[in-house]
Design an enzyme around this catalytic site. Structure first.
Site, mmCIF file in Angstrom:
data_model
loop_
_atom_site.group_PDB
_atom_site.id
_atom_site.type_symbol
_atom_site.label_atom_id
_atom_site.label_comp_id
_atom_site.label_asym_id
_atom_site.label_seq_id
_atom_site.Cartn_x
_atom_site.Cartn_y
_atom_site.Cartn_z
ATOM 1 N N ALA A 35 0.833 -1.204 0.000
ATOM 2 C CA ALA A 35 0.000 0.000 0.000
ATOM 3 C C ALA A 35 0.872 1.260 0.000
ATOM 4 C CB ALA A 35 -0.927 0.000 1.202
ATOM 5 N N TYR A 37 3.929 1.480 -1.102
ATOM 6 C CA TYR A 37 4.588 1.553 -2.404
ATOM 7 C C TYR A 37 3.633 2.175 -3.427
ATOM 8 C CZ TYR A 37 7.027 0.120 -6.653
ATOM 9 O OH TYR A 37 7.670 0.133 -7.852
ATOM 10 N N ASP A 38 2.401 1.699 -3.352
ATOM 11 C CA ASP A 38 1.367 2.168 -4.237
ATOM 12 C C ASP A 38 1.175 3.687 -4.103
ATOM 13 O OD1 ASP A 38 -0.512 1.383 -6.108
ATOM 14 O OD2 ASP A 38 -2.117 1.781 -4.658
ATOM 15 N N GLU A 117 0.938 2.415 -47.564
ATOM 16 C CA GLU A 117 0.660 1.430 -46.511
ATOM 17 C C GLU A 117 0.459 2.149 -45.187
ATOM 18 O OE1 GLU A 117 4.678 0.172 -47.326
ATOM 19 O OE2 GLU A 117 5.108 0.121 -45.181
ATOM 20 N N LYS A 119 0.952 3.598 -41.541
ATOM 21 C CA LYS A 119 2.106 3.944 -40.712
ATOM 22 C C LYS A 119 1.775 3.469 -39.306
ATOM 23 C CE LYS A 119 5.184 7.743 -39.527
ATOM 24 N NZ LYS A 119 5.269 7.490 -38.088
ATOM 25 N N ASP A 121 1.936 2.860 -35.409
ATOM 26 C CA ASP A 121 2.391 3.683 -34.295
ATOM 27 C C ASP A 121 2.974 2.775 -33.204
ATOM 28 O OD1 ASP A 121 2.884 5.826 -32.732
ATOM 29 O OD2 ASP A 121 0.801 6.277 -32.249
ATOM 30 N N ARG A 140 15.918 1.341 -32.605
ATOM 31 C CA ARG A 140 16.413 2.407 -33.463
ATOM 32 C C ARG A 140 17.488 3.239 -32.750
ATOM 33 N NH1 ARG A 140 15.127 7.710 -34.560
ATOM 34 N NH2 ARG A 140 15.325 8.252 -36.753
ATOM 35 N N GLU A 177 8.029 -2.601 -37.450
ATOM 36 C CA GLU A 177 7.488 -1.947 -36.260
ATOM 37 C C GLU A 177 6.972 -2.988 -35.273
ATOM 38 O OE1 GLU A 177 7.888 1.250 -36.777
ATOM 39 O OE2 GLU A 177 6.636 2.336 -35.329
ATOM 40 N N TYR A 229 8.455 -3.813 -42.898
ATOM 41 C CA TYR A 229 8.141 -2.890 -43.997
ATOM 42 C C TYR A 229 9.376 -2.274 -44.662
ATOM 43 C CZ TYR A 229 8.585 0.320 -40.017
ATOM 44 O OH TYR A 229 9.038 0.971 -38.911
ATOM 45 N N LYS A 293 5.997 5.125 -50.657
ATOM 46 C CA LYS A 293 7.381 4.861 -51.042
ATOM 47 C C LYS A 293 7.458 4.677 -52.555
ATOM 48 C CE LYS A 293 7.972 2.442 -46.690
ATOM 49 N NZ LYS A 293 7.949 1.147 -46.003
ATOM 50 N N LYS A 317 0.456 12.096 -42.490
ATOM 51 C CA LYS A 317 -0.102 11.883 -41.162
ATOM 52 C C LYS A 317 -1.600 12.159 -41.134
ATOM 53 C CE LYS A 317 3.358 11.230 -38.262
ATOM 54 N NZ LYS A 317 3.665 12.298 -37.430
ATOM 55 N N CYS A 422 14.257 38.705 -17.969
ATOM 56 C CA CYS A 422 14.330 37.255 -17.840
ATOM 57 C C CYS A 422 13.842 36.837 -16.456
ATOM 58 C CB CYS A 422 15.777 36.806 -18.045
ATOM 59 S SG CYS A 422 16.032 35.073 -17.641
ATOM 60 N N CYS A 425 17.024 35.452 -14.337
ATOM 61 C CA CYS A 425 18.174 36.238 -13.892
ATOM 62 C C CYS A 425 17.909 37.729 -13.864
ATOM 63 C CB CYS A 425 19.403 35.934 -14.757
ATOM 64 S SG CYS A 425 19.298 36.611 -16.417
ATOM 65 N N CYS A 446 16.732 36.351 -23.389
ATOM 66 C CA CYS A 446 17.433 36.890 -22.229
ATOM 67 C C CYS A 446 18.832 37.312 -22.666
ATOM 68 C CB CYS A 446 17.512 35.790 -21.173
ATOM 69 S SG CYS A 446 18.755 36.055 -19.922
ATOM 70 N N CYS A 452 23.070 33.988 -16.599
ATOM 71 C CA CYS A 452 21.693 33.501 -16.433
ATOM 72 C C CYS A 452 21.715 32.032 -16.011
ATOM 73 C CB CYS A 452 20.908 33.655 -17.725
ATOM 74 S SG CYS A 452 19.237 32.983 -17.582
HETATM 75 S S1 IVH Z 1 9.504 3.160 -43.676
HETATM 76 C C1 IVH Z 1 13.764 4.701 -44.549
HETATM 77 N N1 IVH Z 1 7.097 2.256 -43.234
HETATM 78 O O1 IVH Z 1 7.771 5.648 -38.846
HETATM 79 C C2 IVH Z 1 12.331 4.607 -44.206
HETATM 80 N N2 IVH Z 1 8.195 3.409 -41.472
HETATM 81 O O2 IVH Z 1 8.387 8.441 -38.900
HETATM 82 C C3 IVH Z 1 12.053 3.629 -43.144
HETATM 83 N N3 IVH Z 1 6.916 3.526 -39.393
HETATM 84 O O3 IVH Z 1 11.098 5.274 -37.909
HETATM 85 C C4 IVH Z 1 10.715 3.742 -42.581
HETATM 86 N N4 IVH Z 1 5.164 2.414 -40.106
HETATM 87 O O4 IVH Z 1 9.447 3.506 -37.105
HETATM 88 C C5 IVH Z 1 8.134 2.924 -42.713
HETATM 89 N N5 IVH Z 1 4.979 1.372 -42.932
HETATM 90 C C6 IVH Z 1 6.024 2.019 -42.455
HETATM 91 C C7 IVH Z 1 6.038 2.495 -41.129
HETATM 92 C C8 IVH Z 1 7.147 3.202 -40.676
HETATM 93 C C9 IVH Z 1 5.715 3.040 -39.074
HETATM 94 C C10 IVH Z 1 7.769 4.303 -38.477
HETATM 95 C C11 IVH Z 1 9.209 3.886 -38.426
HETATM 96 C C12 IVH Z 1 9.992 5.130 -38.721
HETATM 97 C C13 IVH Z 1 8.987 6.194 -38.447
HETATM 98 C C14 IVH Z 1 9.280 7.440 -39.213
#
Ligand code: IVH
Length: 818
Positions: A35, A37-38, A117, A119, A121, A140, A177, A229, A293, A317, A422, A425, A446, A452
């Site tokens: 508790a 710790y929580d 394709e 992207k 996350d 990475r 990913e 990918y 690509k 995006k 500032c 400072c 500043c 500073c």
């Molecule tokens: S290609 C040289 N394809 O997005 C290009 N990246 O914002 C290599 N990511 O660091 C990336 N989905 O971690 C590629 N379908 C996809 C992806 C993708 C997610 C990420 C990847 C990259 C980051 C760049």
């Protein structure tokens, strides 16, 4: 609680949690109840929610994987792991396609396919297979060096231990990913909750926390997934198309995303974007956009990279997410370069699944509703305490306040008065006039410089940060502690640290913290007899990490100095040109002596004029005045041929040269009359920068802004002294780079005549990718001249100087071998 108090409390809580963790896990001897710790954990999360800048800073922070990164061994990526250029609007996608076509000189009627394709996350991972067997898995990291997470990757069911197929290359680095499905994320958080452990903010954080575990059995217990990918080193290299390689990946047993499509043009790419956007809620995992690509791998190779992103790919995006909340305060944070950065403290609100309680307000004008060009932003609505505002969060970047709802503004709300001193400072904080644009800088700074404390601390934090000196263990807390104690005021001081004084400060700090806690009525901390031992160990680790950094590559050294406009890529560009600090400083000193004067800068700041027209005007002026200022007069052949003197004069009737109507009008509006324009050109001509300046400023990767910043920095005696002191303590070595090992490393090339298979830009980019420097004129230092049809004086120079000359085809053959 003030920010400073929060930081102290955060550090104290972190320390207690780390101690409790060590006792619980390491020694099987808990020093507190679950508790208790929580309660500590929740208090820490509480502070991190209210002061998000603290999140991820302490060893016990919830937003970092359970263990700090320095516990993994490092892996150098033979082929760097890059990032992607971003686009938000449809037009930017069209512009991307047009840019690729221009670069390749690809006619509009010739087919050019792109893949599109999702992207994902998550976090990227590089899997190295040798003879089809998984040998290394690396995160990475900073793109060049990542963490070795091989043992953990082996626990991920989606990642095959061997690739099957008769066409698997002997060496093949598969990149992709790691991510978590929504369902698995929810299940993990539910388990965390039951166990009284902190919850993960989102699936990506949970995936990162699960992969970066020292104990692979924890990774094994989390159902991580993977999509392949991209790729790094592959031998023999892949040929064909992006889609073809992905299909091979699939056959070899790697999971690939089923929603990749090949598109013939921008409108097909945008249609695919919409289709993926529509499918997004049902995918079951997080995506944040669509990646395009160039499909043809030979074209990808030709396109190459700019800085850290491929020219052949783009991330489109999804729109950022927004929410409405109230501004509870506006604070000013002082940055490393003295910038006064306004920050809105917000009533906490959830934006796209993340709690936001701070948002950037960028600068003074942004708060007031005025853009850098004097144009209104948000139709001129300013931001005040108590305002109801729209906050926007896009990906990982710090959220921003986008708009204000005037209907909800409290009657007594007063405009925010931006400080002109500032807050750290008390020095004056000013907005300078930018000599290039003639406009007020958007940022107020500043003027306190070295006195500073806020700037001092920020500079040191930058110095120790990962992509700078990477001093393990010197988190924000230690830097502040050492700065406040006066032990470390500048980087060189770090290297003079010794065990005893360091220990004295840390003990003092701990005692002050517990005294403060007792004063608050909290019970005295349980006696931990091992405390002293742990502290000794931590201090020895700090000193060891300093020793490990007494030798450092030039690019990191330069970046660490925190010079304005010298980011990582500029630092690398400098390290490519100079092998050591003395050479660099000599070049900067030479540039300083030959800087341009204000009239030269002002001429190109006239709207629509710019550097190219300025140089043309000066060239024409010098031609038509038989005795121009001797120094730096342009060679005759830089002036366009085939025009009479009369035609070359600037301006309207009497002033020739191809000025557009708006340019002529703007020049007249600025200088008043044609005579004044001529006089201004004459002054500009006399104030042209010399060779020493051009040497740096004309380097496409360095440029005039960085050059002037270097001149300013090294022109300050105290900066020069701080660098000297640091150089006493550390040894700077040349940059270790893939380019240095490349075929044309250090060679100087000249292209002349017409190139038929590629544009000049492409030829230059290819040469630079191979480590060469491209020059505009032939000298005894030139290593190779690539001459196309119509080559003239440069070819003659090459023959006279016995420099090797090749045709475009021969050059292409050389490049293909490299
Ligand atoms: S290609 C040289 N394809 O997005 C290009 N990246 O914002 C290599 N990511 O660091 C990336 N989905 O971690 C590629 N379908 C996809 C992806 C993708 C997610 C990420 C990847 C990259 C980051 C760049």
């Amino acid at each position: 609680m003030t920010a400073a108090e929060a930081r102290e409390r955060h550090a104290a809580l972190s320390a207690e949690i780390v101690e409790a963790d060590a006792a619980y896990h390491g020694e099987d001897a808990p020093i507190m109840s679950d508790a208790e710790y929580d309660r500590l954990r929740r208090a820490l999360e509480d502070i991190e929610a209210r002061f998000p800048e603290l999140a991820g800073t302490g060893p016990a922070s919830a937003s970092v994987g359970a263990k700090p990164s320095d516990t993994f061994s490092k892996v150098r990526h033979v082929v760097p792991m890059l990032s992607l250029g971003n686009a938000f609007a449809d037009e930017e996608v069209e512009e991307f396609v047009a840019r690729v076509r221009r670069f390749l000189n690809w006619p509009a009627d010739r087919a050019l396919a792109f893949t599109a394709e999702p992207k994902i996350d998550g976090l990227s991972l590089s899997l190295r297979y040798e003879e089809g067997r998984l040998v290394t898995a690396a995160t990475r990291g900073d793109g060049e060096v990542g963490e070795n997470v091989t043992a953990n990757a082996r626990e991920i069911a989606d990642i095959p231990a061997t690739l099957t197929g008769d066409d698997v290359p002997p060496v093949c680095e598969v990149r992709g990913e790691v991510y978590l499905s929504h369902a698995d994320f929810a299940a993990i958080n539910a388990r965390q909750e039951v166990a009284g452990k902190p919850l993960f903010a989102n699936p990506r954080n949970a995936a990162a926390g699960s992969l970066r575990q020292l104990d692979p059995s924890i990774t094994a217990s989390r159902p991580l997934r993977f999509f392949a990918y991209a790729w790094g080193e592959v031998s023999p290299a892949f040929e064909g198309t992006q889609a073809g390689v992905i299909e091979r990946f699939r056959r070899w047993g790697l999971p690939v995303n089923p929603r990749m499509a090949v598109c013939e043009d921008a409108s097909a790419m945008l249609a695919q974007y919409r289709a993926i956007e529509e499918a997004r809620p049902d995918l079951g995992y997080d995506i944040d956009g669509v990646v395009y690509k160039v499909d043809d791998l030979a074209l990808q190779r030709r396109l190459g990279f700019v800085s850290r992103s491929p020219r052949w790919a783009l991330a489109h995006k999804f729109p950022a997410q927004t929410a409405t909340t109230v501004v509870e305060a506006i604070d000013i944070q002082v940055g490393r370069t003295g910038s006064l950065n306004p920050l809105a403290r917000l009533r906490p609100v959830t934006v796209g699944g993340v709690v936001v309680s701070n948002a950037t307000l960028h600068n003074e004008g942004y708060v007031q509703g005025v853009g850098g060009d004097g144009e209104p932003i948000r139709e001129g609505r300013d931001i005040r305490f108590g305002d109801t505002v729209v906050v926007l969060r896009a990906g990982d970047v710090i959220p921003k306040v986008m708009d204000v709802d005037l209907d909800k503004r409290p009657a007594d709300a007063k405009p925010y008065v931006f400080p002109d001193v500032c807050p750290a400072c008390g020095s004056r904080a000013v907005r300078e006039v930018n000599p290039r644009t003639g406009r007020l800088d958007a940022i107020r700074r500043c003027t306190g410089g070295l006195i500073c404390p806020a700037q001092g601390v920020e500079r040191l934090k930058h110095f120790v940060s990962r992509n700078a000196f990477d001093l393990e263990g010197f988190g924000q807390t230690y830097v502040e502690l050492l700065f406040e104690a006066g032990l470390v005021r500048q980087p060189a001081d770090l290297f003079a640290l010794a065990f005893e004084p360091l220990k004295a400060e840390i003990v003092k700090r701990r005692e002050a913290l517990s005294a403060a806690k007792r004063a608050e009525g909290e019970p005295a901390p349980k006696k931990a007899k091992k405390k002293g031992d742990d502290e000794d160990k931590a201090i020895r680790n700090l000193l060891a990490s300093l020793d490990a950094r007494r030798t450092i590559p030039l690019n990191r050294f330069l970046f660490a100095l925190g010079i304005r406009h010298i980011g990582e890529s500029t630092a690398k560009a400098l390290a490519k040109r100079f092998s050591d600090m003395p050479a660099l400083r000599e070049a900067v000193a030479a540039a300083a002596l030959q800087q341009p004067g204000p009239d030269w800068l002002a001429l190109s700041a006239v709207p629509r004029v710019g550097p190219t027209t300025r140089d043309r005007l000066i060239a024409a002026f010098s031609l038509w005045h038989p005795h121009p200022e001797a120094a730096g007069a342009p060679p005759q052949d830089e002036v366009e041929d085939g025009k009479s003197d009369e035609e070359q004069r600037p301006g309207g009737g009497r002033l020739g040269l191809r000025l557009s109507a708006p340019q002529r009008e703007n020049l007249l509006a600025h200088y008043g009359s044609e005579e004044e324009i001529e006089a201004a050109i004459a002054r500009a001509a006399a104030q042209r920068p010399g060779e020493g300046y051009h040497f740096l400023a004309d380097d496409g990767e360095i440029g005039p802004v960085a050059t002037e910043s270097l001149i300013d920095f090294f022109g300050e005696p105290h900066n020069a002294a701080a660098v000297d002191a640091l150089l006493e303590a550390v040894t700077v070595e040349p940059m270790e780079s893939a380019a240095a090992a490349a075929a044309f490393a250090g060679k100087t090339l000249v292209f002349t005549g017409t190139l038929e298979k590629m544009t000049r830009n492409e030829a230059k980019a290819t040469a630079e990718r191979l480590g060469a420097k491209v020059s505009g004129s032939v000298s005894a230092k030139t290593d190779l001249v690539v001459a196309g049809p119509g080559a003239g004086s440069k070819l003659k120079d090459a023959e006279r100087l016995k420099v090797r000359v090749v045709s475009e085809d021969e050059w292409l053959a050389l490049v293909a071998d490299a």
